[in-house]
Design an enzyme around this catalytic site. Structure first.
Site, PDB file in Angstrom:
ATOM      1  N   LYS A  75       0.757  -1.099   0.015  1.00 19.84           N
ATOM      2  CA  LYS A  75      -0.266  -0.032  -0.029  1.00 19.84           C
ATOM      3  C   LYS A  75       0.790   1.219  -0.057  1.00 19.84           C
ATOM      4  CE  LYS A  75      -4.335  -2.042   1.586  1.00 19.84           C
ATOM      5  NZ  LYS A  75      -4.011  -3.390   1.653  1.00 19.84           N
TER       6      LYS A  75
HETATM    7  C1  LIG Z   1      -4.537  -4.423   0.989  1.00 24.28           C
HETATM    8  C2  LIG Z   1      -3.891  -5.624   0.601  1.00 24.28           C
HETATM    9  C3  LIG Z   1      -4.138  -6.623  -0.436  1.00 24.28           C
HETATM   10  C4  LIG Z   1      -5.425  -6.539  -1.036  1.00 24.28           C
HETATM   11  O1  LIG Z   1      -5.230  -5.611  -2.065  1.00 24.28           O
HETATM   12  P1  LIG Z   1      -6.404  -4.903  -2.834  1.00 24.28           P
HETATM   13  O2  LIG Z   1      -6.112  -4.018  -3.628  1.00 24.28           O
HETATM   14  O3  LIG Z   1      -7.431  -4.463  -1.797  1.00 24.28           O
HETATM   15  O4  LIG Z   1      -7.247  -6.116  -3.780  1.00 24.28           O
HETATM   16  C5  LIG Z   1      -3.232  -7.743  -0.283  1.00 24.28           C
HETATM   17  N1  LIG Z   1      -2.379  -7.887   0.463  1.00 24.28           N
HETATM   18  C6  LIG Z   1      -2.053  -6.885   1.490  1.00 24.28           C
HETATM   19  C7  LIG Z   1      -0.753  -7.355   2.452  1.00 24.28           C
HETATM   20  C8  LIG Z   1      -2.533  -5.849   1.529  1.00 24.28           C
HETATM   21  O5  LIG Z   1      -2.297  -4.752   2.307  1.00 24.28           O
END
Ligand SMILES: *Cc1c(COP(=O)(O)O)cnc(C)c1O
Length: 553
Positions: free
Chosen positions: A123
């Site tokens: 993120k």
């Molecule tokens: C947010 C997140 C996801 C999922 O991503 P999306 O964009 O919501 O599909 C997968 N793995 C981790 C570690 C995350 O923080």
């Protein structure tokens, strides 16, 4: 890009009396459209002919080139956008930002590590950029404010069950004229994730530890956003995964993976990307990359046991519950909404524990629009736009009222052209972490996967078993978190491995966090909206007073 106007519309636009077009700045600051829809780019250029000239660009130059197509230069100039991209990606610890490593050369399987940002979560790629954008818009607004007048200020409010909170905090810490408030459920966030949030010393960062669940935190956030009193005092902004700027930032690494591999193997033709998916933000960026002209042969959705997307791809029905909402269970009468609200399952991959997948609406809009254009090739595209908006609106009302909706078979066909899906269970997640560490099925012995990345690798291995790759085709699985963030599942999976010690995966940055001063406000049970609002207002006032004091020194 002379002559190109980048503008956005809501996925639920259907009535010419509504506002149809939004600028990039409006889209970023609003987050959600007022009709409840999500913003989508009005046109997506094909840049395949530019690909060759992008081959040797740095990550941030790639980001600039991609973003340039979606942000009008009357809004953000070339040099400004370059600066924003550069400052978003210099904090990353890897020179490639999102490096691609081989997992199994013999089966053409690679892993793209997305966790080299400040908080060790994928993120960061999006939230570093979003933080810099918020800051850019504010600095510009405040330029024309006289020194004795009130400055524009943004109050960012979010709820987190882990990863988003710290990544958002690191994206906004220390930024002038922005305050950030992150609520998390007291005692329910992993210790490392909590420390990452509460040990940030910047005065504009506020952590609220709320008695209750993640949903209770989200309810507070929603209540604040719809509270007229709060909106009178604060200019609120959201950082959740539906923000278009987050999707936009994530497109870059799909291109980066392609170029990193192309430099190693000039005969590279196409890539299948496998994406551990929750809210569909990550993989949606892959869809836009493909629409832009990147040679993507497939996008593979890997879900955990919260498998609404997997079930959609199997059946064409998007349903909160695995059981059809209208089917009575063994003669017992339906209990209103409860019958289809079974709730989220807790898994080893909590960042993917979702009931509905919010960004899916964007893909569905694009597919529905495509379908409408196919149906009516001779009508103006504005009509198809409205027709698509009407359908999306209807479906999402239905989802709200009945818990599910079903799309036209042709739309499901379109969805299956580029996407497939796999559902990975909890036990399989642990097995893959163990198998990968032992070097079974992959050749990278000793590699420690986090449980989210493990779901991607599990789906990759199943895809490789099922399909045969064309010459020049490879599989890139996305790794979304560093294993040290999910110690519980990793230690559980590797407890029998004699040579494994968790210390070997623990980054320096995580050591000694516990000794730092913690800044966190406890929100006890029974606190209502007025108390939370007062708390936020007081903190923002204090911050602004301190800032003004410092400015007059
Ligand atoms: C947010 C997140 C996801 C999922 O991503 P999306 O964009 O919501 O599909 C997968 N793995 C981790 C570690 C995350 O923080």
């Amino acid at each position: 890009m002379a002559g190109v106007t980048a503008r956005y519309s809501s996925t639920r636009f259907q009535d010419p009396a509504q506002k149809e077009y939004f600028s990039f700045e409006e889209v970023v600051l609003k987050g959600l459209a007022s009709d409840g829809g999500l913003f989508h780019p009005h046109s997506i250029p094909n840049i395949r002919s530019e690909l060759q000239s992008w081959q040797d660009l740095s990550f941030s130059d790639l980001a600039f080139n991609i973003m340039r197509h979606f942000i009008d230069d009357s809004e953000i100039s070339d040099s400004e956008l370059k600066t924003i991209a550069d400052s978003s990606y210099t904090p990353f610890r890897s020179k490639d930002v999102t490096p691609v490593i081989p997992l199994s050369k013999s089966s053409h399987l690679y892993l793209m590590e997305l966790f080299h940002g400040p908080t060790f979560a994928f993120k960061d790629v999006a939230l570093q950029f979003l933080g810099n954008l918020f800051s850019f818009f504010l600095v510009r607004k405040n330029k024309s404010v006289p020194s004795n007048a009130t400055r524009h200020h943004l109050t960012v409010i979010g709820a987190t069950s882990g990863d988003t909170g710290s990544a958002a905090i690191y994206g906004l810490r220390g930024k002038p004229d922005v305050s950030i408030f992150i609520m998390f459920p007291h005692g329910k966030v992993s210790p490392v994730q909590e420390l990452q949030m509460t040990t940030v010393p910047d005065p504009n960062v506020h952590c609220l530890s709320v008695t209750g669940t993640f949903d209770d935190c989200q309810d507070y956030v929603k209540a604040l956003f719809s509270d007229p009193e709060t909106n009178k005092i604060h200019h609120l902004a959201a950082v959740n995964s539906i923000n278009w700027a987050r999707i936009l930032a994530q497109i870059t690494y799909y291109f980066s993976a392609y170029f990193q591999l192309l430099r190693q193997q000039p005969d590279l033709k196409r890539i299948r990307y496998v994406v551990p998916t929750g809210n569909f933000g990550d993989i949606l960026a892959g869809y836009y990359a493909s629409r832009l002209g990147l040679p993507v042969s497939k996008l593979i959705i890997a879900t955990n046991e919260n498998d609404i997307l997997h079930r959609f791809w199997e059946t064409g029905t998007y349903s909160k519950s695995p059981k059809p909402a209208s089917e009575p269970h063994e003669g017992i009468p339906e209990d209103g909404a409860k019958a289809h609200e079974e709730g989220v399952k807790e898994t080893y991959s909590p960042a993917m524990d979702i009931l509905v997948s919010s960004n899916f609406e964007r893909l569905l809009w694009h597919l529905t629009f495509e379908h409408e254009c196919n149906l009516n090739p001779h009508v103006k595209s504005e009509l198809s736009v409205r027709q698509a908006g009407k359908k999306i609106n209807g479906w999402f009302q239905q989802l709200k009222n009945t818990g599910s909706f079903t799309v036209d078979p042709e739309i499901l066909e379109l969805a299956r052209e580029l996407f497939t899906s796999y559902r990975v269970s909890n036990p399989e997640t642990l097995d893959i972490i163990k198998g990968a560490y032992r070097g079974e099925a992959i050749e990278h012995k000793g590699y420690v996967l986090d449980p989210h990345s493990a779901i991607g690798v599990a789906a990759s291995l199943r895809e490789l078993q099922k399909a045969s790759l064309a010459p020049g085709e490879v599989v890139v699985s996305l790794a979304t978190a560093h294993p040290a963030k999910f110690a519980g599942a990793v230690e559980l999976a590797l407890k029998e491995e004699a040579d494994f010690s968790f210390d070997t995966v623990l980054p320096e940055e995580f050591k000694g966090l516990d000794a730092l001063e913690k800044r966190v406000v406890r929100v006890e049970e029974g606190k209502g909206l007025p108390e939370i609002r007062d708390l936020i207002t007081k903190e923002v006032e204090k911050e602004r007073a301190e800032r003004n004091g410092a400015a007059h020194d």
